[in-house]
Enzyme design. Structure first.
Site, mmCIF file in Angstrom:
data_model
loop_
_atom_site.group_PDB
_atom_site.id
_atom_site.type_symbol
_atom_site.label_atom_id
_atom_site.label_comp_id
_atom_site.label_asym_id
_atom_site.label_seq_id
_atom_site.Cartn_x
_atom_site.Cartn_y
_atom_site.Cartn_z
ATOM 1 C CG HIS A 22 -1.780 1.252 1.306
ATOM 2 N ND1 HIS A 22 -2.432 1.448 2.625
ATOM 3 C CD2 HIS A 22 -2.339 1.880 0.330
ATOM 4 C CE1 HIS A 22 -3.042 2.516 2.045
ATOM 5 N NE2 HIS A 22 -3.243 3.006 0.967
ATOM 6 C CG ASP A 30 8.920 8.467 -22.151
ATOM 7 O OD1 ASP A 30 10.004 8.676 -22.299
ATOM 8 O OD2 ASP A 30 8.035 9.399 -22.181
ATOM 9 N NE ARG A 108 12.286 17.355 -18.288
ATOM 10 C CZ ARG A 108 13.314 17.773 -18.872
ATOM 11 N NH1 ARG A 108 13.294 19.011 -18.884
ATOM 12 N NH2 ARG A 108 14.248 16.770 -19.158
ATOM 13 C CE1 TYR A 130 6.115 17.131 -20.804
ATOM 14 C CE2 TYR A 130 6.097 17.130 -23.252
ATOM 15 C CZ TYR A 130 6.416 17.608 -22.270
ATOM 16 O OH TYR A 130 7.073 18.993 -21.987
ATOM 17 C CG ASN A 132 7.810 9.411 -18.565
ATOM 18 O OD1 ASN A 132 8.460 8.320 -19.003
ATOM 19 N ND2 ASN A 132 8.354 10.301 -19.089
#
Lengths: 144, 144, 144, 144, 144, 144, 144, 144, 144, 144
Positions: A22, A30, A108, A130, A132
């Site tokens: 948890h 990417d 970022r 972008y 990820n």
């Protein structure tokens, strides 16, 4: 290979998904993400598209319900267009019963730091920028 | 990722292909092959089709010209049909300038032993039966 | 050896170049640089001239386009002459389509710290002084 | 780097040359030799020509004087021409005071076995075929 | 053993001396120094006198010329006599062309910290007190 | 924990079951079996009853269909009674669609040797004697 | 298995319990706890209920008598109900002669930090929420 | 076993005692001390009484003469009685020519920290409370 | 360093001498012996004369009394002179109470095989030829 | 330390005793036995008498009942007296309910081979000659 386990999930990735608890996070990175330099545990999935992997993982992986944004993307730098792949992410989330409002965005540099603190990073072959995505693991209630 | 290197080739697989020398063999194993129990070095390529991987490897990997059969398949057990994927293998070999007559066949038990002696085994996600293939590395002449 | 891969690139160096992601840096160190004491990952290329190695690497390695100075040299200490090898570096960069204005300079102590934070250091045999160079990896766009 | 040590000799190679004793053998392997699969200890010298490495090693390495052929080459397979590099090997041996009559030849399969039993194999970038060479270490008499 | 390499230099020590770069330091520790607890890399030279080892090392090791005191001793604690071995150190330095003015002194606690930051520590068998010595590596200019 | 994966299956056991290929065998060992001394890979499942573990594994693990006896028990030594747990094994096999005729028996010493050659051994806490069981992995056909 | 040692205690867990000293803590984690990411030493006990494990451990493990709360649970987040399993914990503690007043509670984030500092974490299969428990080891007086 | 070396000293303990230098400390820990969690290097001497071990060590181990208290015990917590074993420690120290005034005392928490910084901890089987003892190594003068 | 232990004995060598039991052999190898390629355990004593090391070892090491020749030298190849160092070996043996008749000789190839089977090999810097010596460990009787 | 576990049993030894299964053997070696060179797993119990260790082990360790001689000693070489310690072994065996007729004897060389095949060897400090003893583990029946 086992019955009922998609073949895109490697034995090591399955083991890592099971070990997580948890609140632990996993980054699906990417193909341009600095996965090897950020990861505590690195799992390679070279050549694979993110959508295929995400779909296979969400069939097993419970998303946290105690956090506002258990699924996180990297904010677009001002001036860059909205990544087309994000719309597909929304569809997969809906398909797996996850509310779109659960999708958060992180600046970022903060995203890189989040990745360094994550339990594992999966290095995919996804070409989109972008792309990820971070998943935070939730709880599985009793009554198995 | 690097310019000109297909993203299906993992960094570790590229390293292994480079390390191999004249006469060393690599096995591309289908998803049912006992890759982990036979391999001296195991490279995982879970979820990938054999044809994609074979095509990417042959762009870099010189096939031995000193042996009668530098590319080897596992013989079909009597009664089983000819695997459909073999015809596609022939097309890829031709595409990479390798004569089809170079394609040899090895009896099943001998194939396992050949795999145990190979330099590395790549565990793919190929679903077809009898899809395992062995490549013997050749020489690269000077005049780079 | 593989077809199309220069033989000056060792299997381990190729693996490291592939593993690196957007923003990761690699140091090509001259023969006097304290490579072994600074490196997180050390790759040895003893006896090789920097120009040969740099030329081989730039054929595969995308230079970052998001940073002002993705290629960095160590500033000359006041009084020392301009290193002759720098002019040759400029020619190689131009040859590989990299603008000279991308070439930045870092003060000596800051350069050492940059090296300690880099993904890897390659220990070359380059005899020239001030010949160390840092490359920051860029992005490879889709449409392979 | 140290004073008087050629920079083509890596720290690890120097250590290995020092560790070897009377009768131990080292293989200098050309770029097509299956060095990684045969070696007990593998030292990489990617990209280097054999002659440069051989010359640097023989400045330190005593050749055995108790054996008929302490320097060994792989026999040419019938029909192949005499390798041009061998004449240069003879000149280097003479330059280091080793009699040419010490040069022996071993059939190809026996050569591979000899390599597997050797103390170490150095993987060079030599492009010439039949360029592999084995050196057997001799004794250094007292009176340093 | 190799031709021209003193037998007091172990293969591992030679490797370490070669790996060191400009500015890296090595500690030659006397037999009472806490070498094992301070060293990042520990090389044992049990039973050897410091002078023998120092003489052998300086034949290969370039001393830094950019620092005021590239050779360092531990300051004598007030009340203790000047160690007799220091005069012999001066003679060896002169013998190897190093100016005596290059010899610096560091307070005891600062010396321990310097040792902890050094590239390696050699644990000798030197019996004299205050016999520890630190060498900072210099540059080897081209034109070998 | 993941959705749909029984909690008796540890992450490491799941990984091993996935890694196994056609023909590989896994031993589920009772609490008196010399698992640690026989196993190439040992997975501990201390305290668990064999039936619970067997039931969980068979939900994922395909049993070989090319062999006469892909499920194997240790033959009872003459004079010993038929173990009561075997009847329960038969019920579980039927429950998972495996024909009882597939159940083979191996003499005790041959069973130990079989265990030493197996891919992995799971050390359970099963108290019954003669409760060891070997499973041979089968093939998963395409069309997932 | 040994005489008198419950089979739910794995060899590794027994070793860890023995190694621990006065003041060291061990966490028994429920199946949702992020055990793998928090643990210095991780012991897996997948599939086991907490009560079985706790009962077996307390037969050997002395609870600290110098601390106010040597047994610790995670505080319930406001609004959540009292976990039913806690009442059973109280019964087991009483059964092993430990006063219920020894039971302390720690806020959730502080509990995670406590777990990261503990000597080991045991990952159980306990399904109940808020079932994690920390045991602090006490002293065993002489007169064995 | 060697001539003149007491058999209570294990090979590893002897090696550690030899490796230690001036100022390094070793902790002899009683059976309740958290040795495994505090030690950088842990040596086990399970089942042995402290007095036997201390006597064997002091026959070889020089005690520091530059520090006020080179032998240290843990201060008794207010209210606890003076440990009976301390009187025996004093007798052993005298027996080995060490002045009793050299015996220092450190507060409990400071003692734990001291143990974490020590070179090694020996886990003995000593039953007495407050029996932990720290020895600081001294210098061995020349003229062996 | 410890009181009463000669400083030529390294901590690792002392540990190995202690670990050896009745019948185990240790080879003291001269500087030309192929120690690194023959040794199961290699201890380096570069630069040391054999006599110094032998003398230090025999002060602790019991020589076997159940074998005819517990001390062994390599037979001189026909034509070679008797090594001068052997006479000194005899004197040291007598000095340590070992009968000269215990000194045996083994043919060269058998000596190499004996070395490969020995517990450890010490690589000394001894310059003399035929200076290798093997010691077989004896028993230490009770009554310490 | 744990309640009910003798302090002479180290954590590692307890773990090994638990890991062993039916038919596995453990050697308790006297202080002259070549334990380190024979053992697959070596556990050190330096300085301890065999009787203390044997007594502690037999409280937990079930002796095999399927073999004629599950407890084995080394046969006395002709001419040597019967070891006095054997009588004490008989008393301990009886004390633990093991029939004396279970005590077997193995010729010296066969004993060494038996030791090399055993699961572990415990190196004790026992001074008596011929004091080595091998225990073969038995089965623990259900009904814990």
């Amino acid at each position: 290979m086992l019955k009922g386990i998609p073949r895109i999930l490697s034995p090591e990735l399955m083991k890592i998904l099971m070990e997580m608890g948890h609140g632990d996070e996993i980054v699906l990175a990417d193909s341009n993400f600095p996965a090897a330099s950020c990861a505590r545990k690195l799992v390679r999935a070279d050549g694979h598209a993110m959508l295929d992997l995400l779909d296979a993982i969400l069939a097993f992986f419970p998303i946290d319900t105690y956090t506002a944004y258990p699924v996180t993307l990297m904010q677009v730098v001002p001036g860059d267009p909205m990544p087309a792949i994000w719309e597909k992410y929304r569809q997969i989330l809906i398909h797996h019963g996850i509310q779109i409002s659960k999708l958060g965005f992180v600046e970022r540099m903060a995203f890189y730091e989040k990745a360094r603190q994550s339990y594992a990073i999966v290095a995919t072959g996804e070409e989109s920028l972008y792309a990820n995505i971070v998943l935070k693991k939730g709880v599985i209630e009793a009554a198995r």
